[in-house]
Scaffold this motif. Structure first.
Motif, PDB file in Angstrom:
ATOM      1  N   TRP A   1       0.825  -1.197   0.000  1.00  8.63           N
ATOM      2  CA  TRP A   1       0.000   0.000   0.000  1.00  8.63           C
ATOM      3  C   TRP A   1       0.868   1.260   0.000  1.00  8.63           C
ATOM      4  O   TRP A   1       0.539   2.246  -0.652  1.00  8.63           O
ATOM      5  N   ARG A   2       1.976   1.222   0.725  1.00  7.75           N
ATOM      6  CA  ARG A   2       2.882   2.387   0.722  1.00  7.75           C
ATOM      7  C   ARG A   2       3.479   2.597  -0.666  1.00  7.75           C
ATOM      8  O   ARG A   2       3.585   3.731  -1.138  1.00  7.75           O
ATOM      9  N   ALA A   3       3.899   1.517  -1.306  1.00  5.78           N
ATOM     10  CA  ALA A   3       4.453   1.619  -2.660  1.00  5.78           C
ATOM     11  C   ALA A   3       3.399   2.151  -3.628  1.00  5.78           C
ATOM     12  O   ALA A   3       3.694   2.991  -4.489  1.00  5.78           O
ATOM     13  N   LEU A   4       2.172   1.690  -3.479  1.00  3.63           N
ATOM     14  CA  LEU A   4       1.089   2.173  -4.318  1.00  3.63           C
ATOM     15  C   LEU A   4       0.874   3.662  -4.084  1.00  3.63           C
ATOM     16  O   LEU A   4       0.693   4.436  -5.033  1.00  3.63           O
ATOM     17  N   SER A   5       0.934   4.090  -2.841  1.00  2.00           N
ATOM     18  CA  SER A   5       0.764   5.500  -2.520  1.00  2.00           C
ATOM     19  C   SER A   5       1.827   6.352  -3.203  1.00  2.00           C
ATOM     20  O   SER A   5       1.526   7.408  -3.782  1.00  2.00           O
ATOM     21  N   GLU A   6       3.061   5.912  -3.151  1.00  2.00           N
ATOM     22  CA  GLU A   6       4.149   6.656  -3.796  1.00  2.00           C
ATOM     23  C   GLU A   6       3.957   6.722  -5.311  1.00  2.00           C
ATOM     24  O   GLU A   6       4.150   7.775  -5.923  1.00  2.00           O
ATOM     25  N   ALA A   7       3.558   5.607  -5.896  1.00  2.00           N
ATOM     26  CA  ALA A   7       3.327   5.582  -7.345  1.00  2.00           C
ATOM     27  C   ALA A   7       2.153   6.487  -7.724  1.00  2.00           C
ATOM     28  O   ALA A   7       2.206   7.193  -8.737  1.00  2.00           O
ATOM     29  N   ALA A   8       1.115   6.462  -6.913  1.00  2.00           N
ATOM     30  CA  ALA A   8      -0.054   7.297  -7.184  1.00  2.00           C
ATOM     31  C   ALA A   8       0.320   8.776  -7.079  1.00  2.00           C
ATOM     32  O   ALA A   8      -0.072   9.584  -7.933  1.00  2.00           O
ATOM     33  N   ARG A   9       1.074   9.123  -6.080  1.00  2.00           N
ATOM     34  CA  ARG A   9       1.487  10.517  -5.920  1.00  2.00           C
ATOM     35  C   ARG A   9       2.357  10.958  -7.099  1.00  2.00           C
ATOM     36  O   ARG A   9       2.188  12.059  -7.628  1.00  2.00           O
ATOM     37  N   ALA A  10       3.250  10.093  -7.538  1.00  2.00           N
ATOM     38  CA  ALA A  10       4.113  10.406  -8.681  1.00  2.00           C
ATOM     39  C   ALA A  10       3.294  10.587  -9.965  1.00  2.00           C
ATOM     40  O   ALA A  10       3.681  11.357 -10.845  1.00  2.00           O
ATOM     41  N   ALA A  11       2.169   9.882 -10.054  1.00  2.00           N
ATOM     42  CA  ALA A  11       1.309   9.976 -11.231  1.00  2.00           C
ATOM     43  C   ALA A  11       0.281  11.101 -11.109  1.00  2.00           C
ATOM     44  O   ALA A  11      -0.546  11.284 -12.003  1.00  2.00           O
ATOM     45  N   GLY A  12       0.315  11.820  -9.987  1.00  2.00           N
ATOM     46  CA  GLY A  12      -0.631  12.915  -9.792  1.00  2.00           C
ATOM     47  C   GLY A  12      -1.997  12.465  -9.337  1.00  2.00           C
ATOM     48  O   GLY A  12      -2.971  13.200  -9.437  1.00  2.00           O
ATOM     49  N   ARG A  13      -2.087  11.275  -8.805  1.00  9.00           N
ATOM     50  CA  ARG A  13      -3.365  10.725  -8.324  1.00  9.00           C
ATOM     51  C   ARG A  13      -3.413  10.878  -6.798  1.00  9.00           C
ATOM     52  O   ARG A  13      -3.284   9.907  -6.050  1.00  9.00           O
ATOM     53  N   GLU A  14      -3.627  12.090  -6.352  1.00  8.05           N
ATOM     54  CA  GLU A  14      -3.583  12.389  -4.917  1.00  8.05           C
ATOM     55  C   GLU A  14      -4.631  11.606  -4.121  1.00  8.05           C
ATOM     56  O   GLU A  14      -4.348  11.139  -3.027  1.00  8.05           O
ATOM     57  N   ARG A  15      -5.813  11.497  -4.666  1.00  6.38           N
ATOM     58  CA  ARG A  15      -6.867  10.772  -3.949  1.00  6.38           C
ATOM     59  C   ARG A  15      -6.463   9.316  -3.728  1.00  6.38           C
ATOM     60  O   ARG A  15      -6.635   8.765  -2.646  1.00  6.38           O
ATOM     61  N   TYR A  16      -5.917   8.671  -4.779  1.00  4.52           N
ATOM     62  CA  TYR A  16      -5.466   7.288  -4.636  1.00  4.52           C
ATOM     63  C   TYR A  16      -4.288   7.198  -3.667  1.00  4.52           C
ATOM     64  O   TYR A  16      -4.184   6.245  -2.891  1.00  4.52           O
ATOM     65  N   ALA A  17      -3.405   8.185  -3.714  1.00  9.42           N
ATOM     66  CA  ALA A  17      -2.251   8.196  -2.812  1.00  9.42           C
ATOM     67  C   ALA A  17      -2.710   8.269  -1.362  1.00  9.42           C
ATOM     68  O   ALA A  17      -2.212   7.527  -0.505  1.00  9.42           O
TER      69      ALA A  17
END
Length: 114
Positions: A86-102
């Protein structure tokens, strides 16, 4: 325009409710995947017992930061994502500009298991 190989929504629901051979289910799953409809493919992948494909989809969703797809695959395959995933997903989401998913992934990491 060529006709799509995938069933419409009503046909899809009937197919999911029906008993299908794994090979037939896999053909439907592959048709959905070919059209980029990963969410729609999940039920057919489960019916096809394609745990390897579900695991690869789960990894792809994690790397892309797609919390919605990740959660769907985890739920369908009966696997709970651990805190590190989940932490890795959060970092990837933030990098992709998906703040809600992050943010959602961070919340899941706080609740998750190690």
């Amino acid at each position: 325009m060529a006709k799509s190989k995938i069933p419409n929504a009503i046909e899809r629901r009937h197919l999911i409710d029906r008993e299908l051979k794994p090979a037939v289910s896999m053909r439907y799953a592959e048709a959905y995947l070919a059209e980029g409809r990963d969410q729609d493919a999940i039920a057919f992948l489960v019916k096809a017992q394609a745990s390897d494909v579900l695991a690869a989809m789960r990894q792809r969703a994690n790397e892309a930061g797609d919390a919605f797809l990740y959660r769907s695959v985890c739920s369908a395959s009966g696997v709970a994502g651990d805190r590190a995933e989940w932490r890795a997903l959060s970092e990837a989401a933030r990098a992709a500009g998906r703040e809600r998913y992050a943010n959602e992934a961070l919340q899941m990491a706080e609740r998750g298991e190690d």
